[in-house]
Design a protein around this motif. Structure first.
Motif, PDB file in Angstrom:
ATOM      1  N   TRP A  64      16.148  28.448  10.877  1.00  0.00           N
ATOM      2  CA  TRP A  64      17.463  27.875  10.569  1.00  0.00           C
ATOM      3  C   TRP A  64      18.561  28.914  10.809  1.00  0.00           C
ATOM      4  O   TRP A  64      19.608  28.593  11.391  1.00  0.00           O
ATOM      5  CB  TRP A  64      17.508  27.398   9.127  1.00  0.00           C
ATOM      6  CG  TRP A  64      18.662  26.485   8.838  1.00  0.00           C
ATOM      7  CD1 TRP A  64      19.909  26.828   8.428  1.00  0.00           C
ATOM      8  CD2 TRP A  64      18.674  25.051   8.968  1.00  0.00           C
ATOM      9  NE1 TRP A  64      20.696  25.712   8.283  1.00  0.00           N
ATOM     10  CE2 TRP A  64      19.966  24.616   8.603  1.00  0.00           C
ATOM     11  CE3 TRP A  64      17.718  24.113   9.337  1.00  0.00           C
ATOM     12  CZ2 TRP A  64      20.324  23.269   8.606  1.00  0.00           C
ATOM     13  CZ3 TRP A  64      18.078  22.764   9.337  1.00  0.00           C
ATOM     14  CH2 TRP A  64      19.369  22.361   8.975  1.00  0.00           C
ATOM     15  N   ALA A 110      14.292  24.755   6.047  1.00  0.00           N
ATOM     16  CA  ALA A 110      13.360  24.084   6.964  1.00  0.00           C
ATOM     17  C   ALA A 110      12.731  25.095   7.918  1.00  0.00           C
ATOM     18  O   ALA A 110      13.401  25.978   8.459  1.00  0.00           O
ATOM     19  CB  ALA A 110      14.103  23.013   7.761  1.00  0.00           C
ATOM     20  N   LEU A 152      19.093  21.371   5.752  1.00  0.00           N
ATOM     21  CA  LEU A 152      18.035  21.944   4.915  1.00  0.00           C
ATOM     22  C   LEU A 152      17.787  23.370   5.399  1.00  0.00           C
ATOM     23  O   LEU A 152      16.931  23.606   6.259  1.00  0.00           O
ATOM     24  CB  LEU A 152      16.752  21.106   5.003  1.00  0.00           C
ATOM     25  CG  LEU A 152      15.587  21.583   4.110  1.00  0.00           C
ATOM     26  CD1 LEU A 152      15.975  21.476   2.635  1.00  0.00           C
ATOM     27  CD2 LEU A 152      14.328  20.770   4.393  1.00  0.00           C
ATOM     28  N   HIS A 177      13.023  19.287  11.760  1.00  0.00           N
ATOM     29  CA  HIS A 177      13.795  18.660  10.678  1.00  0.00           C
ATOM     30  C   HIS A 177      14.565  17.458  11.200  1.00  0.00           C
ATOM     31  O   HIS A 177      14.535  16.373  10.593  1.00  0.00           O
ATOM     32  CB  HIS A 177      14.748  19.695  10.086  1.00  0.00           C
ATOM     33  CG  HIS A 177      15.660  19.164   9.031  1.00  0.00           C
ATOM     34  ND1 HIS A 177      15.212  18.721   7.810  1.00  0.00           N
ATOM     35  CD2 HIS A 177      17.015  18.979   9.021  1.00  0.00           C
ATOM     36  CE1 HIS A 177      16.240  18.302   7.072  1.00  0.00           C
ATOM     37  NE2 HIS A 177      17.338  18.448   7.796  1.00  0.00           N
TER      38      HIS A 177
END
Length: 296
Positions: free
Chosen positions: A250, A80, A77, A86
């Motif tokens: 991320w 996130a 994801l 996550h």
């Protein structure tokens, strides 16, 4: 009963197809899926569905009722806010269900680098997930591939247009690879085998010992056009991820991942190939998957 997560994803769909291809040998199969309409008619006719996310404790508890074997994958994801958060969100519901629902065996998709990787972004988060699952005492197999060949599909447009293969990795160091088809096949074999016990890693390292420059050369031969390798700096790689919508955490974690694999070497030449689990060569994958994606 077997439970499969991410049944419409690159790996989960291969696991599910392999199980269903065995006919009655797999026994009843259940899936957790956000949108059942994305399942093919063949799949919908042959599996039980639980609608929702496997990060939802209620959904996972419901899906694990009566299940003895589970295929578990944390879906990426990029938006996130927290990579660690996550992975934790998708791990705790399974750990709780193992304790309450009597799950006996779990197969997860993890990564090479256990005991070696440090500050490695998503790799570190994935390895931490395994430890939480193993702490329950469940029989566990962690499928441990290195760099996934399918990551290169994101560059189909660049290969088509400018003929550039860009990676945040040194062009002259071996980067071991694995095809998702081999992960799916190995996962299905383990799920169909009710005899294994204990907790262990299953490395899935393809037969090649190519550098990124070597990969670019193979891609050029398969596409029959010039392909130039370009190494991205950590800052360039992070900026590219942010432009494509990734969150700051991320993007930072993926940059950390690429730096760790380059500097710590656990995706490198010291990782022996495992043809029994990962037979697909990089050239074969390019011919069968990448070439159609680039050239149509």
């Amino acid at each position: 009963m077997i439970l499969v997560t991410t049944p419409t994803g690159q790996i989960g769909s291969r696991v599910l197809d392999a199980l269903l291809d065995t006919g009655d040998a797999a026994g009843p199969v259940r899936v957790i899926v956000r949108d059942p309409a994305r399942l093919s008619p063949r799949v919908r006719a042959r599996v039980e569905t639980v609608t929702g996310s496997h990060a939802d404790p209620e959904v996972t508890a419901k899906a694990c009722a009566g299940v003895d074997r589970v295929f578990w994958l944390v879906p990426p994801l990029p938006t996130a806010d927290s990579v660690e958060g996550h992975f934790r969100a998708f791990t705790r519901p399974l750990a709780d269900a193992i304790g309450t629902q009597g799950v006996e065996r779990v197969v997860t998709v993890s990564t090479l680098g256990r005991g070696v990787a440090r500050n490695a972004g998503q790799i570190s988060a994935s390895l931490a997930m395994d430890e939480v699952i193993r702490a329950t005492g469940v029989h566990h197999r962690a499928l441990c591939p290195p760099f996934l060949m399918e990551n290169l599909l994101h560059q189909a447009g660049a290969l088509r247009g400018s003929g550039v293969l860009a990676m945040a990795a040194p062009g002259d160091r071996v980067l071991r690879t694995c095809a998702t088809r081999d992960i799916g096949a190995t996962a299905a074999r383990l799920l169909l085998d009710g005899s294994w016990t204990g907790q262990d890693d299953v490395p899935l390292v393809g037969p090649d010992a190519l550098t990124p420059q070597g990969m670019a050369d193979v891609v050029a031969e398969v596409l029959d056009r010039p392909v130039r390798f370009q190494r991205l700096s950590g800052a360039e790689y992070t900026a590219t991820l942010l432009r494509h919508g990734a969150s700051e955490d991320w993007a930072r974690a993926l940059a950390d991942l690429m730096h760790a694999t380059a500097e710590q070497g656990f995706y490198g030449s010291t990782a022996p190939s495992t043809p029994e689990h990962a037979p697909t060569s990089f050239r074969r994958w390019c011919e069968e998957v990448l070439r159609p994606a680039v050239l149509g």
